[in-house]
Design a protein around this motif. Structure first.
Motif, PDB file in Angstrom:
ATOM      1  N   UNK A 126       0.644  -1.106   0.145  1.00  0.00           N
ATOM      2  CA  UNK A 126       0.118   0.041  -0.025  1.00  0.00           C
ATOM      3  C   UNK A 126       1.002   1.283  -0.062  1.00  0.00           C
ATOM      4  N   UNK A 127       1.940   1.077   0.526  1.00  0.00           N
ATOM      5  CA  UNK A 127       2.858   2.249   0.629  1.00  0.00           C
ATOM      6  C   UNK A 127       3.506   2.489  -0.448  1.00  0.00           C
ATOM      7  N   UNK A 128       3.826   1.333  -1.404  1.00  0.00           N
ATOM      8  CA  UNK A 128       4.315   1.627  -2.639  1.00  0.00           C
ATOM      9  C   UNK A 128       3.360   2.312  -3.689  1.00  0.00           C
ATOM     10  N   UNK A 129       1.845   1.914  -3.391  1.00  0.00           N
ATOM     11  CA  UNK A 129       0.655   2.353  -4.249  1.00  0.00           C
ATOM     12  C   UNK A 129       0.629   3.630  -4.008  1.00  0.00           C
ATOM     13  N   UNK A 130       0.846   4.133  -2.691  1.00  0.00           N
ATOM     14  CA  UNK A 130      -0.207   5.355  -2.507  1.00  0.00           C
ATOM     15  C   UNK A 130       0.774   6.643  -2.061  1.00  0.00           C
TER      16      UNK A 130
END
Lengths: 206, 247, 545, 242
Positions: A126-130
């Motif tokens: 999620x960190x990578x996504x957002x």
């Protein structure tokens, strides 16, 4: 005199006891006094834990009485009381108490940690996504590098990472910052403690 | 070269007192913006607006260790949030994994309710010990989040790896999470998984950023000076042996 | 001597809170009989004292309803009141506040006031003596400067309104204003229609700035068919959407919104479990173990134990929590087996309440076949309560420490292992077994001076980064470290054995690989396939800028 | 008794496996059985912790001394004992909201002790040791040997590595600097030097947090492997493969 008149009793207790313990920590001459106060505090912390136990009991007993998912509360209360009585009765090393610990508490707790492996993987994804800020990018790049350095992945070792980059990140790039973080936290702790000893922060509601 | 423990404590105390009276009216003095606190304020207002409940998680740390300071910072946050939202439809709830911190949370809430003149609405269950060990505390707090009984969780206290369970549940339920811990492993988890993380000593700045009073601002200024003193000492301590050893 | 305070209870409240209370007192008539404070002149506490953000809340969500005094009822104290689910509709709406009882008399009559008659004194920001110190400076300036009585966390400029210019608080609540862009509300909470023009541009769910009523239009041609303007259609659609959402259970909405994310989560979880399961099912041991020079800190542990004299007393500080028992047991059992092979006499102590039980479990599960364990030839001092303070006392004088076994009437100090131990320096080695870096740090920092024979640690992988500075420090305060599955498998290799670590190693290798791939794929899925993020976060975007 | 204990141990293994399976199911979906297990866990952990608190602290520090006193063989001086009893009773007043305020001085006492211990721990446990450890940031002995031996490349490397460590610590600390200049309606601004250093600090902090996060991830992975291996073993046991 003004100070004494205007200082609530609880605050006076907190400040006085705090100062005594602090002085005793700094000067070894007061070790006996410190140990005495610490023994009281240890006892009171244990009694407070029992009050936490009572709070948990009360909350779930009320829930059960009012029919709010009563089965869950019933399970909790049963587990709580049975474990308490057995562990208290035969000691934590007793057979049944050990059985409860080893067959219920330990598997669930370790399994929750196992679930965390999945949760943290998802969190990193999620960190990578957002997030697109500097810290997050550096965080992710370092995470990838360290995972590659953690050992052979799928049985394949990448010596550039495991032998060179990984140790460099672990021993140089992160150690300095960790020291900085630890010092920062200790400064914050010091100031927070002093605010309490000054009577400015009164979490006891004074 | 080093300062003794007494000197460090004395220096910090003197600085807090000094900044409590000196320069406190200077309009040019401000604090750097920390997004987590901006967002926390927004969350509080949203909760007041839509009548949803905030959870202040005070962590699993006890009162008799170095981790207590983080819980004290969390209690300051609890007080500030309670002063704003206590008389809303769904007053904030405090959860903790330690009996003593639970009692302090109850004291904090009780005095806040009393100040607001709504003592009759206060009850002990507004501050709950949801479990008495680190993971059982998180496990006990999970249903609050998963059942959407709370719309947002502010994690301010001592958290280790169990913080990941709370933030993951918040994600799952579409809530909001903000977190800070004195425990560095907990910080790393919160950095990756909370919507708004507090890094390092930022958790101890909660009072100043939530307007808990001038002494909190003074405390931050004292911390700033102390930090630069440490930087200076670090540089001297590390470089001195190097130059002493040169031929 | 009296502890009663003559102070104005409001005086020491934070500035923003004063304003909020003042606002409430304007809106809420004081109940009869309530202790009321004399009203303060407005000039004394100008509005500028109030932080911007709080003013915004007040302005936007101010509750003009008058609270009616009702007798204290049990209703508000319902045991369920703290556990009510969030109301189904969280759309932006101004709901009438339920009237709440105001407490007229405080403290409540039934509450005894013996220890703290002054408890009504409000919380102060300063200690009283510090207030006195500060008063002269505050004096007159306070009235003039008002807003500057404390350092604002956020800029507080003057709030004068100029024609055609929006006040800062209004600008702040507009999208793109001073507040962060993100909205933490979940999908169903978000307002649907936004105003696009005028001073309210960007705000949602407001009356439109371009009312049709004032537009000049041709006389309408009536027909049987209902004709709608664009604006009306938009309103109808918005209203229909609102009604639809009202009718749908909130839970469903939340689930629907999060479905792709849930599917992705399930996929990631299943993939990770499969990655660790397959090597376990095959019981494969194909992944090469680390070379003997790979972890010098673990090799140091091996060397120290290998050079221990026979029957040396070794103190094991067992602070392993149940949570990480599964991960750390491989490393701990490898090191303990080595110690027992060297005929060391193990003495266990724990600063965690569950420590003794976990230690016992480890010995019985992993090492029960070794003679010393099978015959119970080890000493368990039990749980040392009192955290850091108790540990300090134990390190300075172990015999006087309050141990749980002594509480049960036993005296471990008479045993053959411990009769020669008068201080912790008498132990040939101290081994910390910990899941948490903080527990290990306390031992290192408090015990470094007391332990001339050195200190080594066996920990979870999560503790290793924080213990590394102690390995690198000069003088070295931690002499060796074995951590996690990798440390276990390395240690087993040094001992030329295949143990629990080896059995986990292949899974560990595949699991790490899977984690790396899953983070990459999961991240890319979100970024490239444009899966709608659950929440768009600016988060720490301006942290480093 | 031996048989029943063996039987119970066997049952315990299957029970633990079932609990493990249900807990792991939460990774896929929150479900009512998991909730039940969660409540069981909270209850059992609380019961265990409370029993240990009573056994290891309350009994030896309060109850036994009272009994000893009553039996005429005091183990604590009477004033100490009276204070312990008094404080405990006051704290127990917290059980009811009506009497809760009576216990506030006792929670204040705990707060005072906690604050003092936190201060002592922070200064003696972290601040001073960490600053002292800074003396070893540059490996002086190696540097001298390299420098005197004419290994200038190595001596430069030692200087570089030490400088990196020092820079990381200093910039990390600078990152937390809170003070800033107010700029009216704009965001407060820090001194440009502090800001630049803080920017660097942010990079180092991110690296450090990633290091810690990797550690936690590895630990959690270890726990997952151990649990899956346990389930495999139980399955084998059930299928008669072991």
């Amino acid at each position: 005199m003004n100070l004494r008149l205007r200082t609530p009793f609880s605050a006076a207790v907190a400040i006085a006891i705090g100062l005594i313990v602090l002085v005793s920590l700094l000067f070894p001459d007061f070790t006996d006094l410190r140990n005495r106060i610490l023994n009281w505090a240890i006892l009171l912390a244990a009694v407070a834990l029992l009050l936490g136990f009572a709070n948990l009991f009360q909350v779930h007993f009320q829930k059960m009485r009012h029919g709010e998912k009563p089965v869950y509360s019933l399970i909790l209360l049963a587990g709580m009381l049975v474990t308490f009585i057995i562990t208290f009765w035969e000691g934590s090393q007793g057979f049944t108490a050990s059985w409860i610990f080893n067959s219920i508490q330990l598997p669930i707790e370790t399994s929750l940690m196992a679930v965390l492996a999945i949760s943290l993987t998802i969190a990193a994804a999620r960190l990578f996504q957002q997030r697109k800020d500097l810290m997050s990018i550096v965080f992710l790049v370092t995470l990838f590098v360290l995972l590659l350095s953690s050992g052979p992945l799928f049985g394949i070792e990448l010596p550039l990472f495991t032998r060179t980059i990984g140790p460099y990140v672990n021993n140089f790039l992160s150690v300095g910052a960790l020291r900085g973080l630890l010092i920062g936290v200790s400064i914050g702790t010091l100031a927070t403690g002093l605010r309490i000893l000054l009577g400015a922060d009164r979490p006891y509601g004074g | 070269m080093n300062l003794s423990d007494l000197q460090w404590i004395g220096l910090c105390l003197a600085l807090i007192l000094l900044f409590s009276v000196w320069g406190k009216n200077n309009p040019r003095r401000a604090l750097r913006s920390i997004p987590a606190f901006v967002q926390l304020r927004r969350t509080i207002e949203l909760s007041v607006e839509d009548g949803s409940r905030l959870q202040i998680s005070l962590g699993r740390g006890g009162v008799l260790g170095p981790e207590s300071a983080a819980a004290f910072a969390g209690l300051t946050l609890l007080r500030q949030v309670a002063e704003i939202a206590a008389d809303s439809d769904q007053p904030p709830i405090a959860t903790t994994g330690d009996g003593a911190i639970m009692l302090l949370a109850q004291d904090t809430l009780r005095s806040s309710y009393q100040r607001l003149g709504i003592s009759d609405q206060y009850h002990l269950r507004l501050a709950q010990a949801t479990g008495l060990t680190p993971f059982s505390y998180a496990a006990g707090a999970l249903p609050f989040i998963l059942d959407r009984r709370v719309s947002a969780s502010a994690l301010a206290g001592s958290f280790g790896e169990e913080a990941g369970l709370l933030t993951a549940a918040t994600q799952l339920s579409g809530g909001f999470s903000l977190g800070g811990s004195e425990n560095l492993s907990g910080q790393s988890i919160l950095f990756a998984s909370a919507d708004q993380p507090l890094i390092g000593e930022e958790i101890f700045a909660t009072g100043a950023y939530m307007d808990a009073g001038p002494i909190h601002q003074a405390s931050l200024r004292a911390q700033d000076v102390l930090r630069w003193s440490v930087i200076l000492l670090l540089i001297i301590t590390s470089l001195l042996p190097l130059f002493e050893g040169l031929p | 001597m009296s502890y009663h305070s003559n102070q104005d209870p409001e005086k020491n409240l934070p500035d923003w809170l004063k304003a909020l209370r003042r606002q409430q007192s304007k809106e809420t008539p004081q109940p009869k009989g309530a202790k009321s404070e004399p009203p303060k002149p407005a000039a004394q506490e100008p509005d500028e004292e109030e932080p911007n953000w709080l003013r915004e809340i007040r302005e936007r969500y101010g509750r003009p309803e008058t609270k009616q005094e009702t007798p204290g009822t049990e209703e508000t104290e319902s045991p369920l009141s703290d556990t009510q689910p969030i109301p189904a509709s969280r759309a932006v709406e101004t709901r009438p506040k339920p009237s709440k009882p105001k407490l007229a008399e405080e403290p409540p009559a039934e509450e005894p006031v013996i220890a703290e008659p002054q408890a009504e004194t409000p919380q102060r920001d300063f200690p009283d003596w510090l207030d006195d110190l500060g008063e002269p400076e505050v004096g007159e300036e306070k009235q003039e400067e008002g807003a500057d009585t404390h350092i604002p966390a956020f800029p507080q400029g003057s709030e004068e309104l100029t024609p055609g210019e929006l006040p800062s608080w209004l600008q702040a609540i507009r999208p793109g204003g001073a507040f962060p862009q993100e909205d933490t509300r979940s999908g169903e909470m978000l307002p649907g229609v936004q105003e696009t023009a005028g001073p309210l541009a960007g705000l949602s769910d407001v009356l439109t700035a371009e009312p049709e009523a004032i537009q000049s239009v041709k006389p309408p041609i009536y027909s049987a068919r209902l004709e709608l303007t664009d604006s009306q259609s938009r309103h109808v659609a918005a209203f229909k959407k609102l009604l639809d959402e009202e009718g749908r259970p909130k839970e469903d909405l939340g689930r629907r919104a999060a479905l792709p994310a849930r599917l992705l989560n399930s996929f990631l979880g299943a993939a990770l479990i499969l990655a660790v399961l397959l090597p376990l099912l095959n019981q494969s041991q194909l992944v090469p173990r680390p070379e003997p020079d790979f972890l010098p800190e673990s090799a140091e542990v091996f060397n120290r134990i290998d050079t221990l004299p026979a029957a040396a007393p070794v103190l094991i500080a067992f602070d392993l929590q149940p949570t990480l028992y599964g991960e750390t047991k491989a490393a701990a059992s490898a090191v303990f087996a080595h110690l027992l092979d060297r005929q060391a006499r193990l003495v266990f102590i724990s600063t965690q309440p569950t420590g003794p039980a976990v230690a016992e479990r480890l010995l019985q599960e992993e090492l029960a076949t070794l003679p010393a364990i099978a015959t119970g030839d080890y000493t368990n001092l039990g749980y040392l309560s009192g955290g850091m303070a108790a540990l300090r006392s134990f390190l300075s004088d172990p015999r006087s420490a309050a141990l749980s076994v002594t509480a049960l009437g036993m005296n471990p100090w008479t045993s053959s292992t411990l009769e020669s131990i008068n201080s912790v320096s008498n132990f040939a080695l101290v081994v910390i077994v910990s899941s948490n870096a903080d527990d290990a740090r306390i031992w290192i920092e408090q015990g470094a001076a007391e332990l001339p024979n050195g200190l080594i640690a066996v920990t979870s992988a999560q503790a290793a980064p924080l213990l590394r500075p102690y390995l690198l420090s000069q003088p070295q305060t931690l002499q060796g470290l074995v951590s996690g599955v990798q440390g276990a498998v390395f240690y087993e290799r040094l001992r030329s054995l295949d143990g629990t670590g080896r059995a986990m190693w292949d899974s560990y290798s595949y699991g790490l690989g899977a984690i790396l791939l899953l983070i990459l794929l999961g991240g890319l899925y979100g970024r490239l396939i444009h899966m709608r993020p659950e929440k768009e976060t600016t988060t720490v975007s301006n942290r480093a800028n | 008794m031996q048989i029943s204990q063996g039987f119970l141990s066997q049952i315990g293994v299957f029970f633990a496996a079932a609990l493990t399976l249900i807990t792991l199911s939460y990774a896929f979906r929150d479900n009512p059985i998991f909730r039940a297990i969660l409540h069981l866990f909270v209850g059992v952990a609380a019961g265990y912790a409370a029993a240990i608190a009573v056994q290891d602290v309350v009994l030896p520090q309060l109850v036994y001394p009272i009994l000893d006193e009553l039996a005429g063989t005091p183990t604590l001086d009477i004033i100490d004992l009276a204070i312990r009893v008094g404080l405990t009773l006051l704290l127990l007043a917290k059980l009811s909201p009506r009497t809760a305020r009576l216990g506030s001085p006792v929670t204040a006492l705990l707060t005072g002790v906690g604050a003092a211990l936190a201060i002592g721990g922070a200064v003696q446990g972290t601040l001073i040791p960490q600053i002292s450890a800074a003396a070893g940031i540059f490996n002086v002995e190696s540097f001298q040997l390299a420098y005197q031996g004419g290994y200038y490349g190595e001596s430069l490397q030692i200087i570089f590595e030490g400088s990196l460590l020092l820079l990381a610590t200093v910039s990390t600390l600078a990152y937390f600097h809170f003070g800033a200049h107010s700029r009216g309606k704009q965001e407060p601004l820090r001194n440009i030097f502090v800001d630049a250093l803080a920017w660097l600090g942010a990079v180092f902090i991110a690296v450090a947090l990633a290091t810690l996060f990797t550690g936690v991830l590895q630990a959690a992975l270890g726990a997952l492997i151990e649990r899956v291996a346990f389930l495999r073993d139980v399955a084998n046991l059930l299928l008669g493969l072991q």
